[in-house]
Enzyme design. Structure first.
Site, PDB file in Angstrom:
ATOM      1  N   ASP B  13       8.157  -3.087   0.296  1.00 37.93           N
ATOM      2  CA  ASP B  13       7.452  -1.972  -0.149  1.00 37.93           C
ATOM      3  C   ASP B  13       5.371  -3.170  -1.051  1.00 37.93           C
ATOM      4  OD1 ASP B  13       5.376  -0.137  -1.247  1.00 37.93           O
ATOM      5  OD2 ASP B  13       6.775   0.962  -2.841  1.00 37.93           O
ATOM      6  N   ASP B 114       2.617   1.806   3.484  1.00 36.43           N
ATOM      7  CA  ASP B 114       3.395   0.538   2.494  1.00 36.43           C
ATOM      8  C   ASP B 114       4.409   0.939   2.651  1.00 36.43           C
ATOM      9  OD1 ASP B 114       2.778   2.610   1.042  1.00 36.43           O
ATOM     10  OD2 ASP B 114       1.821   2.115  -0.665  1.00 36.43           O
ATOM     11  N   GLU B 115       5.169   1.347   3.673  1.00 38.73           N
ATOM     12  CA  GLU B 115       6.705   1.060   2.428  1.00 38.73           C
ATOM     13  C   GLU B 115       7.490   1.221   3.873  1.00 38.73           C
ATOM     14  OE1 GLU B 115       7.419   4.420  -0.571  1.00 38.73           O
ATOM     15  OE2 GLU B 115       9.318   3.636  -0.650  1.00 38.73           O
TER      16      GLU B 115
END
Lengths: 390, 404
Positions: B13, B114-115
């Site tokens: 993350d 973003d993960e």
């Protein structure tokens, strides 16, 4: 109305006029055929979908005058099942149609009132064109296939009739390929006017007309161009065998096709028509709906000015099926070229070329090409756009 | 399936992703409370509307978090610097991040921009243990992208994500099976997947606050609170999660949406938005090597009535102009009702690879497609070299001047 007529003429008559019926219209009465007894004791048959319409006459023994619209499907199916012989048709006040054969069969169909049926249009003829059945039928066959089936640009669904010096040009295009036939006005083929005309006639009208025409018949078809409609009349002398087809004229500006037709070529290939056709049809087994391109390559044995002996190489590569290639001996004049086409566009034109030799004329591989019959006085041109690979 | 085999899952993350990217781009923001998001008017002033997209850790210390209304964020952190979101930039960086991850395993499931989850079970022979791989990725992201990323390593997706959150920010947390029960026990029930605000409240009312409490509850009671999800949530609470790392399917559509700071009724203004969106969609589609056949227009009217309309083109396209003209046609077929439009979006779908041979036309197409193709490709080249403001359509010029 009460008439007696032969099964044969009823069958023929209904078969001719029913071609104009299209269920698309959605009005039940227009799925029918108008039957009306004329003053000179014939039966006038007429059907229409309001865009096109066909009429003809059959002879009959008239017992009582009158008119009615008979539902086509059931009536023509029924007539076809009767043996040759006389059929009696009687219509009562409620438009119930009684169909009897030799007092042994008795059928009743509910018809429609003839008064509700749109009559065959009266067209003020601006221009009268006369062409023989043979030439008209050939022309339709050579041109109509190139018109578009896509209804979004209606003028491409139509075929252009335009007068040019000493002739008529008949043109169809779907924007990817274009077929043009020039009919010379000699002998029986003529126009009664010098004024310019340009009309677009729906492809469907000509396809139906095609079925009514004969390749062997040298008789004249009269074409009357009106403001909004056109009428084709077959066997115009006397009503007995006369058949008329009317069609609306498509509103629209036809593209300037002369600009599209290339005049000069870098490579010209002369090839045996039958050999080209057979090999094209065979290699086309390897194309699919999605991947339908075929690559043409030239291979020249020697490099001299003018025509050289060589080969035309056809190549197809369809991942789902496989690879295929064909080599056809030919005469090549000009530069080496590699160019791809939709195979259907080539097969379509090869089906109608009747001369022994065919000419393929090419420029760069993104420019229009031509495929023509090789003949002394050829009046036919077929222009097609290539497919850009990558 | 080989259920006995122990899986190695890494969850990664990017920390305060948008804010970190902005801090990286503007060194003056470094170490300061930075809030990405909000809607700026023509004069560069921040509207009260809009929400926080991302907050730097400095801002988070004041209690600011994502999705918080801007006005509230301002109250909580008066010193915060606000900056508009630059989604295109974040998308590019995100792609670079995923690219780094994908060099260690093909089993990669991006959860959001973003993960990502990675299943490295079968890659350990090549690249070392899951811990080693996670560390390598972390280092690489730091060195190449200059961004902090938190990593969690465990035997399933749920635990890996829990591990990441335990280590944040810039974390690296390994959650071994033997510590699962102990660690989960103290976490709030909201950490379990499938428990939203409502369910959390219900559990709280029943006196269940921690995961440990939930585990010890009789199934009957859980069932009555959680309904049919009960058994699944209980398994999660015990640290059991069989869900697979699912590689994303091929892209199905490419779309852009814009929410306005004020309701818009002016058609010309809406056209401009459509043009910008069409250009972005066109560019992305071209870069990914696709072309699409269906153009969909999404219009949300102010009182949250959403209308969607689409047109399927005869041929797939990736040209800005074709997308724009189609979207415009759709726009014209919708009557704009008061009090105006709140959100406008364009989507290109029915995607196919853009390598199809193309049948050329004898007569110029309605849109002169070949010409547009050449033009678009030249514009792409210029923009890639000199930036997107180096060349643009005249229709978009005036708008730029005003904001400058």
């Amino acid at each position: 109305m009460k008439v007696i007529c032969s099964q044969k003429s009823l069958e023929n008559g209904t078969q001719i006029v029913q071609k104009a019926i299209s269920t698309k219209l959605g009005l039940p009465i227009y799925n029918g055929i108008l039957f009306e007894v004329t003053k000179d004791n014939k039966i006038h048959l007429f059907s229409t979908d309001l865009e096109i319409g066909i009429d003809c006459y059959i002879s009959a023994q008239i017992i009582e005058h009158g008119a009615v619209v008979i539902p086509n499907k059931i009536f023509s199916d029924l007539i076809r099942k009767f043996p040759e012989g006389n059929i009696e048709i009687e219509v009562d006040k409620n438009n119930i149609i009684h169909i009897k054969e030799e007092d042994m069969s008795n059928y009743k169909i509910l018809g429609f009132s003839a008064e509700d049926f749109s009559p065959f249009p009266d067209v003020q003829s601006r221009v009268k064109i006369k062409l023989t059945q043979k030439i008209l039928k050939e022309t339709i066959q050579e041109v109509v296939f190139a018109s578009s089936r896509d209804e979004s640009r209606s003028f491409l669904n139509g075929i252009l009739f335009k007068n040019v010096e000493k002739g008529i040009e008949i043109v169809a295009t779907d924007s990817h390929r274009l077929a043009l036939k020039k009919i010379k006005l000699t002998g029986k083929n003529r126009i009664d006017t010098d004024s310019q005309f340009e009309v677009i006639i729906p492809q469907r009208a000509l396809s139906e007309l095609f079925k009514l025409l004969s390749f062997e018949d040298d008789n004249i078809v009269e074409i009357d161009l009106g403001e909004k409609q056109v009428i084709f009349t077959l066997n115009s002398e006397g009503e007995k065998n006369r058949i008329r087809l009317f069609s609306r004229i498509i509103d629209g500006q036809y593209p300037d096709y002369h600009q599209i037709i290339p005049q000069q070529f870098k490579t010209t290939i002369k090839i045996d028509t039958e050999e080209f056709r057979q090999r094209m049809e065979r290699i086309s087994l390897f194309v699919t709906e999605d991947i339908n391109t075929i690559r043409l390559e030239t291979h020249i044995y020697s490099q001299q000015v003018g025509e050289n002996r060589g080969e035309l190489i056809l190549k197809v590569n369809t991942p789902d099926i496989g690879d295929a290639s064909e080599q056809i001996p030919c005469l090549i004049d000009g530069e080496y070229i590699e160019i791809s086409f939709n195979s259907r566009y080539i097969n379509d034109v090869l089906r109608i070329i009747k001369t022994d030799q065919t000419e393929i004329k090419l420029n760069e591989n993104l420019n229009p090409a031509m495929i023509n019959p090789v003949a002394k006085e050829e009046q036919y041109s077929y222009v097609l756009m290539p497919v850009r690979m990558s | 399936m080989d259920k006995i085999r122990k899986r190695s899952i890494i969850h990664l993350d990017l920390d305060a992703f948008f804010a970190s990217v902005e801090q990286r781009a503007n060194p003056k923001y470094a170490g300061k409370p930075l809030i990405v998001g909000g809607i700026f008017n023509k004069n560069g002033e921040l509207s009260r509307r809009g929400v926080v997209c991302s907050a730097s850790y400095e801002a988070r210390k004041c209690g600011v978090h994502s999705a918080m209304p801007i006005w509230e964020a301002r109250q909580k952190c008066p010193k915060a610097i606000f900056t508009p979101a630059r989604m295109d930039l974040y998308r590019t960086v995100s792609q670079q991040f995923f690219h780094i991850c994908s060099s260690y395993t093909p089993f990669l499931e991006p959860v959001s921009i973003d993960e990502v989850f990675l299943d490295v079970t079968s890659c350990t022979a090549l690249f070392g243990t899951a811990e080693e791989i996670a560390l390598k990725i972390k280092t690489k992201v730091k060195e190449e992208l200059h961004l902090p990323v938190s990593a969690g390593i465990a035997s399933n997706k749920f635990l890996a994500k829990i591990a990441t959150n335990l280590g944040k920010p810039d974390g690296f947390f390994v959650l071994p099976d033997e510590r699962v029960a102990e660690i989960l026990a103290d976490l709030p029930v909201a950490k379990l997947w499938g428990i939203g605000d409502k369910t959390e409240q219900k559990l709280n009312r029943a006196g269940i606050f921690k995961i440990g409490q939930l585990v010890s509850m009789p199934d009957m009671i859980l069932q009555s609170i959680l309904g049919e999800n009960g058994p699944k949530i209980k398994l999660l609470a015990q640290g059991i999660d069989d869900s697979q790392v699912v590689c994303p399917e091929e892209v199905k559509s490419i779309s852009r949406e814009t929410t306005f700071s004020e309701n818009i009724t002016d058609l010309e203004q809406l056209y401009k938005v459509l043009l910008i969106q069409s250009q972005k969609i066109g560019y992305t589609t071209r870069k990914q090597g696709y072309a699409g056949k269906t153009v969909t227009l999404k219009v949300r009217f102010a009182p949250f009535i959403t209308v969607q309309k689409s047109i399927t083109l005869p041929r797939a396209t990736n040209l800005d102009n074709t997308i724009y003209q189609t979207a415009k046609e759709l726009m014209n077929s919708i009557s704009i009702r008061q009090p105006g439009i709140r959100l406008l979006g364009v989507k290109l779908s029915s995607l196919q690879q853009d390598i199809q041979p193309r049948q050329l036309s004898l007569i110029d197409n309605r849109d002169g497609e070949e010409k547009w193709k050449k033009l678009t490709s030249s514009v792409d080249k210029i923009q890639e070299k000199y930036g997107s403001s180096a060349i643009k359509r005249a229709a978009l010029l005036r708008k730029e001047k005003k904001t400058e």
